[in-house]
Design an enzyme around this catalytic site. Structure first.
Site, PDB file in Angstrom:
ATOM      1  N   HIS A 234       0.827  -1.210   0.000  1.00  0.00           N
ATOM      2  CA  HIS A 234       0.000   0.000   0.000  1.00  0.00           C
ATOM      3  C   HIS A 234       0.868   1.270   0.000  1.00  0.00           C
ATOM      4  CE1 HIS A 234      -2.826   2.991   1.797  1.00  0.00           C
ATOM      5  NE2 HIS A 234      -3.680   2.359   1.015  1.00  0.00           N
TER       6      HIS A 234
ATOM      7  N   SER B 219      -9.913 -14.677  -0.541  1.00  0.00           N
ATOM      8  CA  SER B 219      -9.894 -13.255  -0.887  1.00  0.00           C
ATOM      9  C   SER B 219     -11.212 -12.832  -1.527  1.00  0.00           C
ATOM     10  CB  SER B 219      -8.740 -12.960  -1.843  1.00  0.00           C
ATOM     11  OG  SER B 219      -8.820 -11.610  -2.272  1.00  0.00           O
TER      12      SER B 219
HETATM   13  C1  PLP Z   1      -6.738   0.502   2.772  1.00  0.00           C
HETATM   14  C2  PLP Z   1      -5.402  -0.032   3.033  1.00  0.00           C
HETATM   15  C3  PLP Z   1      -4.484   0.653   3.839  1.00  0.00           C
HETATM   16  C4  PLP Z   1      -4.714   2.039   4.373  1.00  0.00           C
HETATM   17  O1  PLP Z   1      -5.773   2.137   5.170  1.00  0.00           O
HETATM   18  P1  PLP Z   1      -6.417   3.577   5.475  1.00  0.00           P
HETATM   19  O2  PLP Z   1      -7.430   3.165   6.486  1.00  0.00           O
HETATM   20  O3  PLP Z   1      -6.971   4.094   4.199  1.00  0.00           O
HETATM   21  O4  PLP Z   1      -5.369   4.449   6.036  1.00  0.00           O
HETATM   22  C5  PLP Z   1      -3.286   0.062   4.092  1.00  0.00           C
HETATM   23  N1  PLP Z   1      -2.977  -1.130   3.576  1.00  0.00           N
HETATM   24  C6  PLP Z   1      -3.816  -1.822   2.796  1.00  0.00           C
HETATM   25  C7  PLP Z   1      -3.405  -3.156   2.265  1.00  0.00           C
HETATM   26  C8  PLP Z   1      -5.054  -1.291   2.485  1.00  0.00           C
HETATM   27  O5  PLP Z   1      -5.890  -1.968   1.681  1.00  0.00           O
END
Ligand code: PLP
Length: 376
Positions: free
Chosen positions: A128, A329
């Protein structure tokens, strides 16, 4: 643009008109949403009376606070629930309700950096976008590792990079359900690599934003918890659980936090969280969701989502569209469709692919329509 502050107060009816318009736009925008992992199926109306108070969970939820209007007790129950889902005895666990997955990732990496200041940080290019930002904020040395086509980290590349940096501790950001492909990195294999390279100082943070609320509820999960060897984990609250405001949970081992606590004793040992003032409604919402559904309820919700995902793959494939998903998933990956299609459905594209995420509000009817749109 007209600012509400540009003139005298708006009349009650002007305010209402503005709010009505916004509400109807938001309602319309959420109807066709199929590409983002947010559960829209929730009811927190029982919590509305709490909006009458300025409540604040400032500080460590496990320490008494000078700010009495808080939900720390509820927050500790939420942490205990997640400790059980993540396979760590609750007396060994520490955590708090964050503003979302990004803050949870930041917290895990911050702890790792405090424990191993000269460590090299590793994460795959599938990770991410928050993580690259986080390591930059921490000014941590980092190496981006290649990913495999299925979204998992490339273990050979990881091993090669760890080998050349064997002299420093390793911090690994493992994905437990990547955003784009729902891939789960093999934590046992990562630990094997660390052992083979004789890197004894290491830390594994798991980004389990979405799958952290899936894997505890399936019969045959990929290893994901503290029993698999992770040191901390971040899970989103507004994704699978569903909430009208962004939130999440970070969980780690108590002794790690005690070390950080000592390091910042000057500002008070209980200042262990990243943010100061913290949302006191978010823990209440997560608590309410668990109270309402229970473990069995979430098992059913997750089973339903996985069924829908399997259905989607089948429908795509029947039309000759090469859709696929990982085991356990709800992220269904398929070739990027025409522009109009993903605009209509609010999907997230990346290069040649797109995905849908079969959250509880995504029906088979929506999938049929999407598949027809993609095939047409
Ligand atoms: C959505 C997501 C995040 C970030 O989450 P937020 O709540 O938007 O800060 C981090 N890692 C993964 C794999 C995600 O899907």
């Amino acid at each position: 643009m007209v600012s509400a502050f540009a003139s005298a107060a708006l009349s009650q009816s002007e305010i209402q008109k503005r709010l009505d318009r916004l509400l109807s736009d938001i309602h319309a925008a959420t109807q066709q949403q199929i590409g983002y992992p947010v559960n829209q199926d929730f009811d927190y109306s029982a919590l509305l009376p709490f909006l009458d108070y300025s409540i604040n969970n400032v500080g460590d939820p496990f320490y008494p606070s000078n700010f009495w209007g808080n939900t720390h007790e509820i927050e500790r129950e939420v942490i205990a629930t997640f400790a059980s889902l993540m396979h760590i005895p609750s007396e060994e666990a520490w955590g708090y309700v964050t503003s979302g997955g990004t803050e949870g990732n930041m917290y895990g990496l911050y702890l790792a950096r405090e424990l191993f200041p000269n460590a090299m940080f590793y994460f795959s290019e599938e990770t991410h976008y928050s993580v690259l930002k986080n390591v930059r904020v921490l000014n941590a040395r980092h190496i981006m590792i290649r990913r495999q086509d299925n979204g998992e980290i490339d273990y050979d590349d990881l091993e090669a990079m760890i080998r050349v940096n064997r002299d420093v501790p390793a911090v690994i950001m493992a994905n437990v359900g990547t955003t784009m492909r729902g891939a789960v990195d093999d934590i046992a294999r990562i630990r094997d690599i660390l052992r083979d390279q004789a890197v004894t100082s290491h830390y594994i943070h798991a980004d389990a934003a979405l799958s952290g609320m899936i894997l505890p509820f399936v019969d045959d999960p990929q290893p994901y918890g503290f029993d698999a060897g992770i040191d901390s984990v971040s899970i989103s609250g507004h994704k699978l659980i569903g909430a009208p405001l962004p939130c999440g949970v970070v969980l780690t081992k108590r002794p790690y936090v005690e070390r950080v606590g000592r390091a910042i004793e000057y500002v008070g040992v209980e200042d262990t969280t990243l943010s100061g003032s913290r949302n006191a409604l978010a823990p209440l919402m997560i608590w309410h969701a668990f109270a309402q559904h229970g473990y069995e309820g979430f098992r059913n919700i997750v089973a339903g989502m996985l069924d829908t995902a399997e259905y989607a793959v089948g429908q795509f494939n029947e039309r000759g569209i090469a859709a696929w998903r990982h085991k356990n998933s709800v992220t269904v990956v398929f070739p990027r469709p025409r522009r109009e299609v993903f605009r209509k459905w609010q999907m997230a594209p990346e290069g040649e692919i797109a995905h849908i995420i079969t959250m509880p509000h995504v029906t088979r009817g929506m999938i049929d329509e999407l598949v027809a749109d993609c095939a047409g």
